[in-house]
Design a protein around this motif. Structure first.
Motif, PDB file in Angstrom:
ATOM      1  N   GLU A  98      -7.121  -1.373  12.916  1.00  7.48           N
ATOM      2  CA  GLU A  98      -5.721  -1.406  13.319  1.00  7.48           C
ATOM      3  C   GLU A  98      -4.918  -1.994  12.155  1.00  7.48           C
ATOM      4  N   PRO A  99      -4.676  -1.195  11.118  1.00  7.76           N
ATOM      5  CA  PRO A  99      -4.114  -1.740   9.875  1.00  7.76           C
ATOM      6  C   PRO A  99      -2.663  -2.178  10.028  1.00  7.76           C
ATOM      7  N   ASP A 100      -2.298  -3.134   9.195  1.00  2.91           N
ATOM      8  CA  ASP A 100      -0.914  -3.594   9.096  1.00  2.91           C
ATOM      9  C   ASP A 100      -0.299  -2.874   7.898  1.00  2.91           C
ATOM     10  N   LEU A 101       0.620  -1.963   8.160  1.00  2.00           N
ATOM     11  CA  LEU A 101       1.119  -1.126   7.064  1.00  2.00           C
ATOM     12  C   LEU A 101       2.078  -1.863   6.139  1.00  2.00           C
ATOM     13  N   LYS A 102       2.443  -3.071   6.519  1.00  2.00           N
ATOM     14  CA  LYS A 102       3.333  -3.855   5.662  1.00  2.00           C
ATOM     15  C   LYS A 102       2.563  -4.848   4.793  1.00  2.00           C
ATOM     16  N   ASN A 103       1.621  -5.576   5.393  1.00  2.00           N
ATOM     17  CA  ASN A 103       1.028  -6.725   4.713  1.00  2.00           C
ATOM     18  C   ASN A 103      -0.399  -6.531   4.217  1.00  2.00           C
ATOM     19  N   ALA A 104      -1.134  -5.559   4.751  1.00  3.99           N
ATOM     20  CA  ALA A 104      -2.532  -5.374   4.361  1.00  3.99           C
ATOM     21  C   ALA A 104      -2.629  -4.787   2.951  1.00  3.99           C
ATOM     22  N   PRO A 105      -3.797  -4.857   2.310  1.00  4.69           N
ATOM     23  CA  PRO A 105      -3.966  -4.213   1.004  1.00  4.69           C
ATOM     24  C   PRO A 105      -3.560  -2.742   1.063  1.00  4.69           C
ATOM     25  N   GLY A 106      -2.818  -2.301   0.051  1.00  5.43           N
ATOM     26  CA  GLY A 106      -2.349  -0.925   0.046  1.00  5.43           C
ATOM     27  C   GLY A 106      -1.121  -0.710   0.915  1.00  5.43           C
ATOM     28  N   GLY A 107      -0.509  -1.803   1.395  1.00  2.00           N
ATOM     29  CA  GLY A 107       0.669  -1.695   2.246  1.00  2.00           C
ATOM     30  C   GLY A 107       1.970  -1.865   1.462  1.00  2.00           C
TER      31      GLY A 107
ATOM     32  N   ALA B 146       2.358 -17.195  -9.231  1.00  2.00           N
ATOM     33  CA  ALA B 146       2.566 -17.602  -7.835  1.00  2.00           C
ATOM     34  C   ALA B 146       2.500 -16.398  -6.894  1.00  2.00           C
ATOM     35  N   LYS B 147       3.123 -15.292  -7.293  1.00  2.00           N
ATOM     36  CA  LYS B 147       3.125 -14.102  -6.426  1.00  2.00           C
ATOM     37  C   LYS B 147       1.727 -13.486  -6.340  1.00  2.00           C
ATOM     38  N   TRP B 148       0.978 -13.573  -7.435  1.00  2.00           N
ATOM     39  CA  TRP B 148      -0.379 -13.037  -7.414  1.00  2.00           C
ATOM     40  C   TRP B 148      -1.238 -13.845  -6.441  1.00  2.00           C
ATOM     41  N   GLN B 149      -1.127 -15.169  -6.503  1.00  2.00           N
ATOM     42  CA  GLN B 149      -1.867 -16.005  -5.559  1.00  2.00           C
ATOM     43  C   GLN B 149      -1.438 -15.729  -4.121  1.00  2.00           C
ATOM     44  N   GLU B 150      -0.168 -15.490  -3.963  1.00  2.00           N
ATOM     45  CA  GLU B 150       0.371 -15.150  -2.639  1.00  2.00           C
ATOM     46  C   GLU B 150      -0.280 -13.863  -2.130  1.00  2.00           C
ATOM     47  N   GLN B 151      -0.413 -12.871  -3.017  1.00  2.00           N
ATOM     48  CA  GLN B 151      -1.030 -11.599  -2.629  1.00  2.00           C
ATOM     49  C   GLN B 151      -2.514 -11.780  -2.320  1.00  2.00           C
ATOM     50  N   VAL B 152      -3.204 -12.575  -3.132  1.00  2.00           N
ATOM     51  CA  VAL B 152      -4.633 -12.826  -2.891  1.00  2.00           C
ATOM     52  C   VAL B 152      -4.825 -13.418  -1.496  1.00  2.00           C
ATOM     53  N   ALA B 153      -4.002 -14.401  -1.141  1.00  2.00           N
ATOM     54  CA  ALA B 153      -4.110 -15.039   0.175  1.00  2.00           C
ATOM     55  C   ALA B 153      -3.780 -14.047   1.290  1.00  2.00           C
ATOM     56  N   ARG B 154      -2.775 -13.208   1.043  1.00  2.00           N
ATOM     57  CA  ARG B 154      -2.370 -12.212   2.054  1.00  2.00           C
ATOM     58  C   ARG B 154      -3.484 -11.196   2.263  1.00  2.00           C
ATOM     59  N   HIS B 155      -4.058 -10.695   1.200  1.00  2.00           N
ATOM     60  CA  HIS B 155      -5.154  -9.722   1.308  1.00  2.00           C
ATOM     61  C   HIS B 155      -6.364 -10.324   2.024  1.00  2.00           C
ATOM     62  N   LYS B 156      -6.606 -11.603   1.768  1.00  2.00           N
ATOM     63  CA  LYS B 156      -7.760 -12.254   2.389  1.00  2.00           C
ATOM     64  C   LYS B 156      -7.630 -12.254   3.911  1.00  2.00           C
ATOM     65  N   ARG B 157      -6.409 -12.362   4.410  1.00  2.00           N
ATOM     66  CA  ARG B 157      -6.185 -12.361   5.866  1.00  2.00           C
ATOM     67  C   ARG B 157      -6.592 -11.029   6.483  1.00  2.00           C
ATOM     68  N   PHE B 158      -6.665  -9.993   5.659  1.00  2.00           N
ATOM     69  CA  PHE B 158      -7.049  -8.656   6.140  1.00  2.00           C
ATOM     70  C   PHE B 158      -8.404  -8.239   5.577  1.00  2.00           C
ATOM     71  N   ASN B 159      -9.232  -9.243   5.250  1.00  2.00           N
ATOM     72  CA  ASN B 159     -10.612  -9.018   4.775  1.00  2.00           C
ATOM     73  C   ASN B 159     -10.667  -8.198   3.491  1.00  2.00           C
ATOM     74  N   ASP B 160      -9.577  -8.231   2.720  1.00  2.00           N
ATOM     75  CA  ASP B 160      -9.533  -7.561   1.411  1.00  2.00           C
ATOM     76  C   ASP B 160      -9.886  -6.082   1.493  1.00  2.00           C
ATOM     77  N   THR B 161      -9.486  -5.426   2.559  1.00  2.00           N
ATOM     78  CA  THR B 161      -9.778  -3.996   2.693  1.00  2.00           C
ATOM     79  C   THR B 161      -8.551  -3.242   3.183  1.00  2.00           C
ATOM     80  N   GLU B 162      -8.446  -2.016   2.701  1.00  2.00           N
ATOM     81  CA  GLU B 162      -7.385  -1.128   3.190  1.00  2.00           C
ATOM     82  C   GLU B 162      -7.782  -0.466   4.498  1.00  2.00           C
ATOM     83  N   TYR B 163      -9.034  -0.672   4.919  1.00  2.00           N
ATOM     84  CA  TYR B 163      -9.625   0.142   5.981  1.00  2.00           C
ATOM     85  C   TYR B 163      -9.811  -0.593   7.303  1.00  2.00           C
ATOM     86  N   ASN B 164      -8.867  -1.427   7.703  1.00  2.00           N
ATOM     87  CA  ASN B 164      -8.976  -2.064   9.005  1.00  2.00           C
ATOM     88  C   ASN B 164      -8.745  -1.039  10.115  1.00  2.00           C
TER      89      ASN B 164
END
Length: 890
Positions: free
Chosen positions: A205-214, A185-203
């Protein structure tokens, strides 16, 4: 009583009791306590600070619990949950609490709790609270993984700890969300969360809490570890063998860095902000001690550090979750193993080494792993234990390794691979192999440019360029990039194109001309990798010239045969043109998705086609302008006479137009204009024609043709009307006939970056507004008043103006670079009008927050501006007025 900034718990409770305004006293206590913590930031470990912030809140929370008589009540407890439950609070973090009860509350308890919660808000805390019975919590936890996760991190602040312990036991993995279900369940939660940030650490204006690598990725690891191993800390994962001591050190260092950034972000914004918006990045860079250097801004140093930390955390998260997956979800399934060679095998569709010592004994396997991945595209990835070994053994990559023919041969084998080149280069970068093998590439990892034009870091952009090149092989891309796909298939050695893509921006951030410096690096790469001298020169030329084609297409008049000839001379032959065209298309598409539109595509296509013709004609046999003009007139005349128009009427109409019109326009457009002029009902009214551009079969933009009496403010009035209509001007051609009429052509795109198409109501709206404007252009007095976009306000783009004479075309070129803003073109047009100058042509280029526009102007007699004093005054006026960001944008 007199306020004291730090009191023992009992004294704080007494102080609240004695205060006439206990809420105000508690607020002041928190504020002054926080101020002490902020002052200690530079000299105190961040881990201690976030714990101290939680302790500070604990003090007032416990005192408030007692203040409202709740400490004496049985069957009720105050429980900290979430980040507060972990005793990790930043200055403006939400303070999540649960009021846990054995049974439903009576009215007296309800009243006390209502006053308690209201008091917490009075103190100025951002409270997230829930009031529930033990049974209600258990039921909610069964339904909602988030509730179950919060309970795992709970700690008791007030009341008996028995209730929390009962809740912890009843919501434990023996009763609900066993470690397998929890992890899934938590893995699916992370997949969905990362998708909201285009699956990249390199936005940008990054979100340091929720984006990949946050921060959430770190918490994800901790939650799974606690659920499965009952580990109370990340460090405990070292004891159970899931983290090495070195990995834990990296994880702890990265976490501390993100905590420091978040702490300063909260202090700066004075709210629970977790997004590194442009509004805050420069100030945070200063707060964290970064300074401008000769090559990079302080904010660029700061963001490079941030992106590198995010990448490191993302890789650790990926590796550990795969290990958890093996142990938690697939620990009872039999492994399926098949050999690949003596060093590698496939286990459950993942590549792994045949023994832990493979990389130590055979260092070349560090590159071979990625070659095998490319040769076996059906593999899901590299097994986590092998990733760990790759990361550990990358220290073996040194100068001797880089010069070893076996290793250079493997890297070239990868570049020539028919499959998954981008995926493997990206994987190599993530695991730190690519940056070690190509140290020059290592220097650009995480490097950003503080603007809106380059929306990716330099390393991400570089790999996207290669991805775009590879995509041209696919049939489904032929419709989107027909010419580039066709040219790509003609390239004799695609690996030379990939090498140029890898090196085209590799020298950014060093100071100096990155194209020249990158060409030197490319030569060294080609020599080290055994390429022939001709191949090496081609790659270096591509790196050195990678901006030439886009600059020529976007900033010069490519309908001018002299411009095409000069570009053809620089290219030299069709092979160089083909490689450069594909590199340019891939580069623009990897810089910013908004940059590539149908108009830019048509410009590059036109430049490629005309240059190809010039090369076939021969550089010693350039086309004469008069021949070009005569051919255009003859072709247009033929079209018109075939539709039964009188040749004498046509010649009479054309007599006063001048040669430049026939040089700039196509036969098809000339026949369109001429037919409309011959057939119009009222010759006194302005003529406005709108249709898709005829630059090629695939329209590049919408073409607006205007025929009207020429006036000094015609350009300003027209561009202001187009801006008001929400149209983006890509190109402007202004031609004045001998009898005082203006024949103007504008290429425009709608707000979404596409041509207008066959939207007839929209076309009629544009035609009507332009016609009304052109009837009385002298009434135009003010520019549009739309606000400047938020992001643009945070960039300092000093206006640069270069004025030079275009001797060949007998006019003056004014090159303007400045901050983009609504009404800019109209403002520039008004300045030209004040100086009694006429705009004859314009090339418009918007690059993120910056515009790079070129205007070709003459005086009222149609001559170039030859007075040096006037040129200087014009330059100074443009700089002064355009540097006022609020001019027309308040």
């Amino acid at each position: 009583m007199t306020f004291s900034p730090a009191l023992p718990q009992e004294q704080l409770f007494e102080a609240l009791q004695e205060s006439a305004q206990p809420g105000q006293y508690a607020r002041q206590y928190l504020e002054q306590g926080q101020e002490r913590l902020n002052q200690a930031f530079a000299s105190t470990d961040i881990t201690e600070l976030v714990r101290d912030r939680a302790d500070l809140v604990d003090q007032v929370m416990i005192a408030a619990w007692s203040l409202f008589g709740l400490a004496e009540r049985d069957g009720v407890a105050l429980v900290a949950v979430g980040g507060y439950g972990r005793a990790e609070l930043h200055p403006c973090s939400d303070v999540d609490v649960l009021v846990l009860m054995a049974d439903s509350p009576d009215q007296t308890l309800r009243d006390c709790l209502e006053r308690f919660v209201a008091f917490l808000w009075d103190m100025g805390l951002e409270i997230g609270h829930a009031v529930r019975t033990l049974d209600e919590c258990v039921e909610l936890a069964r339904e909602d993984i988030t509730v179950a996760t919060n309970i795992m991190e709970a700690r008791t602040l007030g009341g008996s700890d028995t209730l929390r312990l009962q809740l912890e036991e009843r919501t434990g993995p023996e009763h609900m969300w066993d470690s397998a279900a929890f992890f899934a369940a938590k893995w699916q939660e992370q997949v969905a969360r990362h998708k909201r940030f285009n699956d990249t650490e390199y936005n940008l204006e990054p979100d340091l809490k929720n984006a990949p690598g946050g921060l959430r990725d770190v918490q994800m690891i901790a939650w799974v570890a606690k659920r499965h191993f009952n580990a109370d800390s990340l460090e405990a994962l070292v004891d159970v063998g899931f983290l090495t001591a070195e990995e834990y050190g990296v994880l702890r260092k990265c976490l501390d860095y993100l905590w420091e950034v978040r702490w300063q972000l909260h202090v700066h914004t004075e709210r629970n902000e977790n997004r590194l918006l442009f509004d805050h990045q420069r100030q945070l860079a200063t707060r964290l001690g970064h300074e401008d250097s000769s090559a990079n801004l302080a904010v660029e140093h700061f963001m490079k550090g941030f992106y590198r930390v995010a990448l490191a955390l993302s890789v650790l998260n990926e590796m550990l979750l795969q290990l958890f997956d093996e142990v938690i979800l697939h620990n009872e399934k039999p492994d399926q193993v098949r050999p690949l060679n003596r060093r590698f095998q496939v286990r459950n569709d993942y590549l792994e080494v045949t023994s832990p010592q493979v990389f130590e004994k055979h260092p070349s396997a560090l590159l071979e792993a990625f070659v095998l991945m490319a040769q076996n595209p059906q593999l899901k990835g590299i097994r986590a234990s092998t990733v760990r070994a790759l990361i550990y053994n990358r220290r073996q990559i040194n100068e001797a390794f880089r010069n070893d023919p076996e290793n250079t041969g493997l890297f070239m084998q990868l570049l020539r691979s028919p499959h998954a080149l981008f995926s493997q280069l990206r994987r190599m970068k993530r695991y730190g192999i690519l940056g070690k093998y190509l140290p020059e590439f290592g220097g650009i990892i995480g490097m950003m440019q503080y603007d809106l034009f380059h929306i990716y870091t330099v390393d991400a952009h570089t790999l996207l360029v290669i991805k775009n090149m590879r995509r041209l092989r696919y049939e489904d891309l032929r419709e989107e990039f027909p010419l580039a796909s066709e040219v790509f298939y003609r390239l004799p050695k695609p690996e030379l194109l990939y090498a140029a893509g890898l090196y085209h921006d590799i020298a950014k951030g060093r100071g100096g001309d990155h194209s020249e410096l990158g060409a030197e690096d490319a030569i060294a790469f080609c020599q080290r990798h055994g390429l022939t001298a001709w191949d090496g020169k081609l790659v270096a030329w591509l790196v050195r010239s990678h901006l030439t084609m886009s600059v020529t297409a976007q900033r010069k008049d490519i309908s001018d045969p002299d411009v095409v000839y000069e570009f053809a001379r620089k290219v030299g032959d069709l092979v160089h043109l083909d490689y450069l065209y594909v590199l340019t298309v891939a580069d623009i598409n990897a810089t910013n998705p908004t940059l590539w539109n149908s108009w830019r595509a048509s410009l590059l296509r036109q430049l490629y086609t005309e240059t190809k013709r010039a090369l076939r004609r021969g550089l010693n046999n350039p086309v004469e302008k008069q021949d070009w003009i005569d051919e255009t007139r003859d072709a247009a005349m033929k079209m018109l006479t075939e539709r039964d128009h009188d040749p004498k009427a046509i010649e009479s109409l054309w007599a006063n137009i001048g040669d430049e019109y026939f040089l700039r326009e196509t036969p098809r457009d000339i026949s369109w204009h001429t037919e409309a002029l011959l057939d119009r009902d009222d010759p006194e009214d302005p003529l406005v024609l709108i249709r898709e551009s005829s630059q090629s079969v695939l329209a590049g933009g919408s073409q607006i043709f205007i025929y009207t009496p020429d006036t000094r403010n015609l350009f300003s009035a027209t561009v202001n009307a187009l801006d008001t209509l929400g149209l983006t001007i890509m190109d402007a051609r202004i031609i004045t006939s001998a009898d005082g009429f203006s024949l103007d052509t504008y290429i425009v795109l709608d707000e979404n970056g596409t041509p207008i198409g066959e939207d007839w109501p929209r076309i009629e709206q544009i035609r009507k507004m332009l016609t009304e404007t052109l009837k009385h252009p002298e009434r135009f007095s003010s520019t549009v008043s739309r606000r400047m976009p938020r992001r643009h306000k945070h960039f300092d783009v000093p206006t640069q103006v270069l004025i030079s004479n275009d001797i060949v075309n007998d006019r003056t070129a004014v090159d303007i670079q400045t901050l983009d803003r609504p009404g800019l073109l109209a403002h520039i047009g008004r300045i030209f009008m004040r100086f009694e100058l006429l705009v004859q042509n314009a090339r418009i280029a918007t690059l993120g927050e910056r515009v790079e526009d070129v205007f070709f102007i003459t005086d009222l007699d149609g001559d170039p501006v030859s007075d040096p004093a006037l040129c200087q005054e014009l330059q100074e006026t443009l700089i002064k007025e355009l540097d006022d960001k609020n001019n027309g944008n308040s």
